[in-house]
Scaffold this motif. Structure first.
Motif, PDB file in Angstrom:
ATOM      1  N   PHE A 190      34.625  45.634  22.325  1.00 35.78           N
ATOM      2  CA  PHE A 190      35.462  46.476  23.178  1.00 35.78           C
ATOM      3  C   PHE A 190      35.449  45.949  24.600  1.00 35.78           C
ATOM      4  CE2 PHE A 190      35.727  50.172  26.078  1.00 35.78           C
ATOM      5  CZ  PHE A 190      36.960  50.675  25.706  1.00 35.78           C
ATOM      6  N   ILE A 191      36.605  46.001  25.255  1.00 35.55           N
ATOM      7  CA  ILE A 191      36.730  45.682  26.679  1.00 35.55           C
ATOM      8  C   ILE A 191      37.277  46.913  27.373  1.00 35.55           C
ATOM      9  CG2 ILE A 191      37.923  44.276  28.400  1.00 35.55           C
ATOM     10  CD1 ILE A 191      37.899  41.980  26.369  1.00 35.55           C
ATOM     11  N   GLY A 192      36.528  47.406  28.355  1.00 35.36           N
ATOM     12  CA  GLY A 192      36.927  48.611  29.070  1.00 35.36           C
ATOM     13  C   GLY A 192      37.755  48.339  30.314  1.00 35.36           C
ATOM     14  N   ARG A 193      37.438  47.243  31.019  1.00 29.73           N
ATOM     15  CA  ARG A 193      38.162  46.875  32.235  1.00 29.73           C
ATOM     16  C   ARG A 193      38.221  45.368  32.346  1.00 29.73           C
ATOM     17  NH1 ARG A 193      36.027  50.809  37.107  1.00 29.73           N
ATOM     18  NH2 ARG A 193      36.581  52.736  36.074  1.00 29.73           N
ATOM     19  N   ILE A 194      39.251  44.897  33.025  1.00 29.52           N
ATOM     20  CA  ILE A 194      39.393  43.473  33.322  1.00 29.52           C
ATOM     21  C   ILE A 194      39.810  43.337  34.772  1.00 29.52           C
ATOM     22  CG2 ILE A 194      40.598  41.309  32.815  1.00 29.52           C
ATOM     23  CD1 ILE A 194      41.259  42.476  30.029  1.00 29.52           C
ATOM     24  N   SER A 195      39.089  42.485  35.512  1.00 30.64           N
ATOM     25  CA  SER A 195      39.474  42.132  36.881  1.00 30.64           C
ATOM     26  C   SER A 195      39.597  40.624  36.963  1.00 30.64           C
ATOM     27  CB  SER A 195      38.423  42.596  37.893  1.00 30.64           C
ATOM     28  OG  SER A 195      38.348  43.994  37.915  1.00 30.64           O
ATOM     29  N   VAL A 196      40.652  40.152  37.603  1.00 32.18           N
ATOM     30  CA  VAL A 196      40.856  38.718  37.804  1.00 32.18           C
ATOM     31  C   VAL A 196      40.783  38.450  39.299  1.00 32.18           C
ATOM     32  CG1 VAL A 196      42.438  36.773  37.504  1.00 32.18           C
ATOM     33  CG2 VAL A 196      42.281  38.529  35.735  1.00 32.18           C
ATOM     34  N   ASP A 197      39.831  37.621  39.692  1.00 33.14           N
ATOM     35  CA  ASP A 197      39.601  37.300  41.104  1.00 33.14           C
ATOM     36  C   ASP A 197      39.523  38.570  41.964  1.00 33.14           C
ATOM     37  OD1 ASP A 197      39.373  34.594  40.657  1.00 33.14           O
ATOM     38  OD2 ASP A 197      41.468  34.160  41.151  1.00 33.14           O
ATOM     39  N   GLY A 198      38.856  39.607  41.444  1.00 38.62           N
ATOM     40  CA  GLY A 198      38.632  40.834  42.197  1.00 38.62           C
ATOM     41  C   GLY A 198      39.706  41.890  42.069  1.00 38.62           C
TER      42      GLY A 198
END
Length: 161
Positions: free
Chosen positions: A115-123
């Motif tokens: 499971f992935i709850g959140r994704i941030s790319v370069d902040g």
């Protein structure tokens, strides 16, 4: 006395945050290819962060879709931070074949990215899974590999790459 043919399992789930690395398709001789990645899980003091690298088979349709969307950003060298749930972590011992440690034993952590709850790319946050409650968790079932499937209502906040 009745016997039950029902299988019972004990799940070991590890949750945390970490960086996605090495997103790839793995071909095997017997069976279908699968999606894999390495998660550099953060732990320790915020002032002196340590990393544990966990090589994961990506399980579950939603997790696979999200990891595939992150591939371009990871390949471009962007920092892709995810909150995750990894199941059934185990160690895989090996002997180093090259380099300074040639001939020495080593071990690699492995597991299934469930499971992935959140994704941030370069902040910048680009994805957040919908909130889950106890009734939703009970209603969600295994995808056949023990992975928790998330509702299809999960939608990205913006494109990952």
């Amino acid at each position: 006395m009745t016997q039950s043919n029902e299988s019972k399992f004990f799940d070991l789930h590890t949750t945390g945050i970490g960086y996605l690395n090495r997103i790839r398709e793995v071909s095997v001789r017997k069976g279908p290819a699968f999606l894999a990645c390495t998660v550099a899980a953060l732990h320790g003091s915020a002032d002196d962060v340590e990393y544990s690298y966990i090589d994961c088979k990506v399980a579950g349709a939603e997790a696979q879709k999200l990891v595939r969307r992150c591939k371009e950003a990871v390949d471009a060298g962007k920092k892709v931070l995810v909150s995750f749930k990894i199941g059934d972590i185990w160690t895989d011992p090996f002997i180093y074949q090259n380099g300074d440690k040639k001939g020495q034993p080593g071990a690699q952590l492995k597991g299934r990215l469930l499971f992935i709850g959140r994704i941030s790319v370069d902040g910048d946050e680009v994805y957040r899974a919908p909130e889950r409650n106890a009734s939703t968790d009970e209603a969600d079932q295994s995808d056949g590999e023990g992975a928790v499937t998330s509702p299809e209502t999960a939608s990205p906040l913006s494109s990952v790459a």
